[in-house]
Design a protein around this motif. Structure first.
Motif, PDB file in Angstrom:
ATOM      1  N   UNK A 124      41.018 139.750  42.631  1.00 42.75           N
ATOM      2  CA  UNK A 124      41.881 138.816  42.269  1.00 42.75           C
ATOM      3  C   UNK A 124      41.360 137.249  42.256  1.00 42.75           C
ATOM      4  N   UNK A 125      41.413 136.517  41.144  1.00 46.09           N
ATOM      5  CA  UNK A 125      40.900 135.099  40.590  1.00 46.09           C
ATOM      6  C   UNK A 125      42.053 134.228  40.627  1.00 46.09           C
ATOM      7  N   UNK A 126      41.935 133.005  41.403  1.00 45.43           N
ATOM      8  CA  UNK A 126      43.062 131.973  41.088  1.00 45.43           C
ATOM      9  C   UNK A 126      42.028 130.596  40.954  1.00 45.43           C
ATOM     10  N   UNK A 127      42.550 129.947  40.213  1.00 44.46           N
ATOM     11  CA  UNK A 127      41.775 128.494  39.960  1.00 44.46           C
ATOM     12  C   UNK A 127      42.880 127.739  38.998  1.00 44.46           C
ATOM     13  N   UNK A 128      42.091 126.790  38.719  1.00 45.00           N
ATOM     14  CA  UNK A 128      42.658 125.814  37.577  1.00 45.00           C
ATOM     15  C   UNK A 128      41.255 125.665  36.517  1.00 45.00           C
ATOM     16  N   UNK A 129      41.359 126.089  35.372  1.00 45.82           N
ATOM     17  CA  UNK A 129      40.093 126.111  34.572  1.00 45.82           C
ATOM     18  C   UNK A 129      40.822 126.149  33.059  1.00 45.82           C
ATOM     19  N   UNK A 130      39.783 125.952  32.019  1.00 42.75           N
ATOM     20  CA  UNK A 130      40.061 125.989  30.879  1.00 42.75           C
ATOM     21  C   UNK A 130      40.324 127.499  30.755  1.00 42.75           C
TER      22      UNK A 130
END
Length: 487
Positions: A173-179
Motif C-alpha cells: 500500500x502506498x499513500x502520498x501527495x504526488x503528481x
C-alpha cells in the motif's frame, strides 16, 4: 495481476472523478487492450465526486507468452514456463501494460485538465501481490525517498502453517501527495526492480526507457545504483552507461526551482480559478531551460549563419539551433563519444534529409586542443562547459577557442558559486555536479574573462540567467565575448 490507483477530493469544483481525465480512461466505460502475453483491462470500482479508484487487471496467457518467445526458459522444470506466478503477481508484465495503457498520463499530459496534471494530488496505490526480492524493508527503501508512505506486509507462504514463514511476496500500500505522472513512472520502474526479473531480453533500449521514466527522481535517489543494476538485469555494461547518464542529469535536477507551490494549482480552486476563456497556467521552466532560451536569444542578437556548440552533450541546444532556419551550418562537438552517439540519436540524424544533414557537422573534439575544423564560425557556445575543465587546462582552452578558432563571438555560461546557498538540496561547499572541477563567483568569472579579452582581442559583457537574488545574484552567469576590430 491487479493494482488500484485511488484519489479523493473535498473540492466540489475538482471532483475525484477527474482522475479519469488524467488517466485518459472514462470511469463510465471499462476498456481493454491487448498486450504481449495477455489482455489488460481498466475499470473503476468506485467513481464519486469524493473518491475515485481505477483498477488495472492484467490477464496473462502463459502459453501465448511462451509461444511469443518472451517467456523465460530457466524455470527449473519442464512446465516451469507455463506454471508459475506470472498470472497473479505484479512484475515487468504489469509494468509494460501500464506503459501501454497510460502512456500519455506518464508523460504528464492532460489537455482537458493541464493544471491538475501538473499538481500533486492525494493518491493511494494498492498492489495485493508484488514479488519483492529483499522483502518489505526493500520496498520501503525504494518508495519512501520518493514521498510515499509505505505499508508493505509480507504474505505468508501458507496462512494455515505459520511455521513455514513468509513468501517473497508483499501486499503493498502506498499513500502520498504526488503528481500522477510521477506515481506511474515510479511503478513502471520499481515493480520489475523489486521482482529483480524481466520477462523479455534486456538491451540498450532499456537504458533510454529507464532514463525517461526516471527523469526527475532517479538521479537523486539514494539507491539509484541498485535500482539501475536490477532494472538492467545486472548487465554491467548497460548499468555503467545508465549511471553515467544519471550522473550528468543530477546537476540539472538541483537547478530546477519551481517558483509556485504546485500543490495549490488545482483548477477551480480559490487560488487558481479556471479562466473563463479556457486558458491555463504552466509550470515555471527549469534553470536549464531558461539558460538555453537566453543563449538562443543572445545568438540571435549576435547574428551570423554559422554557429557551434562546443561540449554539446546529448544535443539539446543543437536541436533548437537546427529548428532555426537562419543558421546555414550548426557545428556540434564533444569530447565524449558516448554523448555524441546520444546526440545523434536524439537529433535523428539517420532520418534526416540530405539537405538537413548538410547543415549539421557532428564530430568529436576537445575544447582544450586546437581544431582547424572550428575556424571561421560566426559564434560558438560553451554552455556549462568550462567548469568541467581542470583549472590548469583553462589556458589551453583559451588558446584553442579564442586564439585558434577565433569565432566572431563566444557565449559562455557557468554556475554562479555565490548562488549555491539557495539550493536546499546542496550541502555547504559542494558543487552542483560531481564532475565540476570548480565553480566561480562572479568576481572570479570576471577576472578570467578579462584575461581572455586582454590576451586575444575580445570585448565582454555579462548577463544574469535565472532569478536574480539581491544578495547572491543569479544562479547562472553568462558572458558574451565579441571579437574587436583590429586597428
Amino acid at each position: 495481476m491487479f493494482l488500484t490507483i485511488a484519489t479523493r477530493s473535498s473540492v466540489p469544483e475538482v471532483p475525484a472523478t477527474d482522475l479519469g481525465f488524467l488517466l485518459h480512461k472514462n470511469p463510465a466505460r471499462p476498456q481493454s487492450l491487448e498486450v504481449a502475453g495477455g489482455t489488460a483491462h481498466v475499470l473503476y470500482p468506485e467513481a464519486t465526486a469524493e473518491r475515485c479508484t481505477a483498477a488495472v487487471l492484467l490477464e496473462v496467457d502463459p502459453i501465448a507468452l511462451v509461444r511469443s518467445g518472451r517467456g523465460r526458459s530457466s524455470e527449473g522444470f519442464t512446465l516451469g514456463q507455463y506454471v508459475n506466478d506470472r498470472p497473479y503477481a505484479a512484475s515487468s508484465l504489469l509494468a509494460v501494460a501500464l506503459g501501454k495503457l497510460f502512456r500519455t498520463a506518464m508523460n504528464g499530459r492532460c489537455d482537458a485538465r493541464p493544471l491538475l496534471a501538473a499538481a500533486a494530488i492525494p493518491l493511494e496505490i494498492h498492489i495485493p501481490a508484488l514479488p519483492c526480492r529483499g522483502g518489505a524493508p526493500l520496498a520501503e527503501r525504494f518508495f519512501a525517498p520518493l514521498g510515499w508512505t509505505v505499508d508493505a506486509r509480507p504474505i505468508p507462504l501458507d496462512p494455515e502453517i505459520p511455521t513455514w514463514g513468509d513468501s517473497r511476496y508483499v501486499d503493498l500500500h502506498l499513500t502520498g501527495e504526488l503528481r500522477l505522472a510521477d506515481a506511474l513512472n515510479h511503478l513502471y520502474v520499481l515493480m520489475p526492480v523489486l521482482d529483480d526479473a524481466k520477462h523479455y531480453w534486456v538491451d540498450t533500449d532499456e537504458i533510454d526507457k529507464l532514463i525517461r521514466a526516471g527523469e526527475g527522481w532517479l538521479a537523486t535517489h539514494p539507491d539509484k545504483e541498485l535500482i539501475t543494476r536490477r532494472y538492467l538485469a545486472h548487465r554491467r555494461n548497460l548499468t555503467d552507461t545508465a549511471l553515467d547518464r544519471l550522473t550528468e542529469s543530477e546537476g540539472e535536477l538541483l537547478e530546477e526551482e519551481p517558483t509556485t507551490e504546485v500543490g495549490d494549482d488545482l483548477p477551480g480552486s480559490a487560488a487558481h480559478p479556471v479562466p473563463s476563456g479556457g486558458g491555463s497556467a504552466s509550470t515555471p521552466p527549469s534553470l536549464a531551460a531558461q539558460r538555453r532560451a537566453t543563449v538562443l536569444e543572445v545568438l540571435r542578437e549576435i547574428g551570423g549563419h554559422r554557429v557551434g556548440d562546443l561540449g554539446c552533450g546529448e544535443g539539446v541546444l543543437v536541436a533548437e539551433l537546427l529548428k532555426d532556419g537562419r543558421y546555414d551550418q550548426v557545428v556540434a562537438t564533444d569530447v565524449s563519444s558516448r554523448a555524441l552517439a546520444q546526440a545523434e540519436k536524439r537529433l535523428r540524424v539517420a532520418e534526416m534529409s540530405d539537405r538537413q544533414r548538410e547543415r549539421l557537422r557532428l564530430f568529436q573534439s576537445s575544447v582544450t586542443y586546437a581544431d582547424a575544423r572550428l575556424a571561421g564560425l560566426d559564434a560558438v557556445v560553451l554552455m556549462e562547459v568550462i567548469e568541467h575543465v581542470d583549472p590548469e587546462r583553462l589556458p589551453a582552452l583559451g588558446r584553442a577557442v579564442f586564439g585558434v578558432a577565433k569565432p566572431g563571438a563566444v557565449v559562455v555560461t557557468t554556475p554562479n558559486a555565490e548562488y549555491n546557498v539557495r539550493f536546499e538540496k546542496l550541502s555547504a561547499g559542494a558543487f552542483r555536479h560531481p564532475d565540476h572541477r570548480f565553480e566561480w563567483t562572479r568576481g572570479e568569472f570576471g577576472e578570467w574573462a578579462a584575461g581572455v579579452c586582454a590576451a586575444y582581442g575580445y570585448g565582454v559583457e555579462f548577463r544574469p540567467v535565472g532569478p536574480v537574488d539581491d544578495e547572491v545574484g543569479a544562479p547562472t552567469q553568462l558572458a558574451v565575448f565579441r571579437k574587436q576590430e583590429e586597428v
